[in-house]
Design an enzyme around this catalytic site. Structure first.
Site, PDB file in Angstrom:
ATOM      1  N   ASP A 168      -1.724  -7.686   7.009  1.00  0.00           N
ATOM      2  CA  ASP A 168      -3.158  -7.557   6.789  1.00  0.00           C
ATOM      3  C   ASP A 168      -3.484  -8.089   5.401  1.00  0.00           C
ATOM      4  OD1 ASP A 168      -2.033  -5.403   5.369  1.00  0.00           O
ATOM      5  OD2 ASP A 168      -3.764  -4.110   5.725  1.00  0.00           O
ATOM      6  N   GLU A 205       5.382  -5.870   7.647  1.00  0.00           N
ATOM      7  CA  GLU A 205       4.717  -4.786   8.384  1.00  0.00           C
ATOM      8  C   GLU A 205       5.264  -4.523   9.774  1.00  0.00           C
ATOM      9  OE1 GLU A 205       2.031  -5.907   5.083  1.00  0.00           O
ATOM     10  OE2 GLU A 205       3.213  -7.030   6.543  1.00  0.00           O
ATOM     11  N   GLY A 263       0.440  -5.223   0.654  1.00  0.00           N
ATOM     12  CA  GLY A 263      -0.747  -5.170  -0.182  1.00  0.00           C
ATOM     13  C   GLY A 263      -0.576  -5.851  -1.520  1.00  0.00           C
ATOM     14  N   GLY A 317       0.822  -1.189   0.000  1.00  0.00           N
ATOM     15  CA  GLY A 317       0.000   0.000   0.000  1.00  0.00           C
ATOM     16  C   GLY A 317       0.866   1.252   0.000  1.00  0.00           C
TER      17      GLY A 317
END
Length: 370
Positions: free
Chosen positions: A161, A153, A130, A82
């Site tokens: 995630d 992360e 992502g 992301g």
């Protein structure tokens, strides 16, 4: 570009719009998605996620599209994750843009996981965070000798995630736990071992494979180009990884890594050093997330990851991690709390508490397919 088909222009311009940032085209019976932010290693923005969600929904009901292919422009990879600079700026402004982005992104992840047609992902070059979400949930996942993937992360004070906690919870033994806690970059062979990918194809053969997908079935096309992958380094580390990470307590895992006395003692100690440099809160919440993901559906895991994500947006470590790694680049984050011991079980549990009317309820068509 990243050893795949071209689709429109490959050059990002200063005035890029979301339409420029992700490109769509039809080639024979193949629908091609090109992530087109090469200077940012195709980092995913809210506009890109929304456009992909809309186009994939349309193609799902289009009889002229038999297969979908996603790949990245530029030479560096499919997607580096992301757009964390945008997330950082949103946190500083106290906005809701990141929460809205994640709602769209997680719907996209769910759609990909339940997609009714072959969804082929060229996981060439960097495929992080992502980027894993838009590839590893697909049905035909192709890695190469250039693949460098993972969920890094914890390095920026966050946790895996985009359904990554579910994917890693299903990996052999405790290999997924090791990958999540250390944030390690992994090879294509490691991705195959972890269950994040299905096929190994030489990077130079991806354009020919893409061309074959225009007229052939995905199974036939990939079958002609797939090769025996190199040996996974991670697979060879199963003994000490399974032994050291077989605990639900992060401090116990660290102790096991520090005291491991087998032939791989140095490797275990290096893993301990790596974990100790991460956000203690992120390490403990990541471990809890993986353990909780076992036996859940993707929709349930995404809802839980959304709860966790919003709590990290409201905390200090996520912002501090991005500052240290990406904004100021001093590589010296000041985590709060600074040690695993200071992060209590109650602190961890609060990350998973319901959000009330802010819950992520994936009740749409794509969610029912997962």
């Amino acid at each position: 570009m990243s050893a795949g088909p071209t689709a429109g222009t490959n050059t990002a311009s200063p005035d890029e719009t979301p339409t420029d940032e992700v490109l769509f085209e039809r080639r024979g019976h193949l629908g091609v998605i090109t992530l087109n932010r090469p200077r940012a290693v195709n980092a995913l923005t809210a506009g890109m996620a929304a456009a992909m969600l809309e186009q994939l929904t349309a193609w799902a009901d289009d009889d002229g599209v038999a297969i979908v292919l996603v790949h990245g422009s530029g030479e560096r990879g499919l997607c580096a994750g992301g757009d964390i600079v945008a997330i950082y700026e949103d946190m500083l402004a106290g906005g809701d843009a990141t929460a809205d982005f994640w709602r769209t992104e997680y719907r996209l992840n769910a759609l990909i996981a339940g997609y009714p047609k072959p969804y082929v992902a060229f996981m060439d070059g960097l495929v992080l965070g992502g980027g894993v979400g838009i590839s590893a949930h697909g049905s035909v996942r192709v890695v190469t000798e250039r693949t460098r993937t993972g969920m890094p992360e914890t390095t920026i004070g966050f946790v895996p995630d985009v359904g990554g906690t579910l994917l890693l919870s299903r990996s052999p033994g405790e290999a997924g736990t090791h990958a999540a806690m250390t944030g390690a970059h992994l090879s294509g062979a490691d991705a195959l071992f972890l269950g994040l990918a299905d096929h190994f194809v030489a990077s130079g053969n991806l354009p020919a494979l893409a061309a074959a997908l225009e007229t052939e079935t995905a199974e036939a096309a990939v079958g002609r180009f797939a090769e025996t992958p190199p040996v996974s380094v991670l697979a060879g580390q199963r003994d000490w990884i399974d032994s050291c990470y077989a605990s639900d307590d992060a401090e116990d895992i660290l102790r096991r890594l520090r005291t491991f006395d087998g032939e791989a003692a140095a490797e275990a100690a290096d893993a301990a050093d790596t974990i100790e440099a991460k956000s203690p809160t992120s390490v403990k919440v990541a471990l809890a997330s993986l353990r909780r993901a076992r036996g859940l559906s993707l929709a349930e895991v995404l809802a839980e990851e959304y709860r966790v994500g919003l709590r990290f947006l409201a905390g200090a470590d996520f912002r501090e991690g991005i500052r240290a790694q990406v904004v100021d680049k001093d590589r010296n984050p000041q985590w709060k709390p600074a040690t695993l011991h200071e992060v209590s079980a109650a602190d961890v549990a609060r990350f998973f508490e319901p959000l009330g009317d802010r819950e992520l309820n994936l009740q749409s068509k794509e969610a029912r397919n997962v």
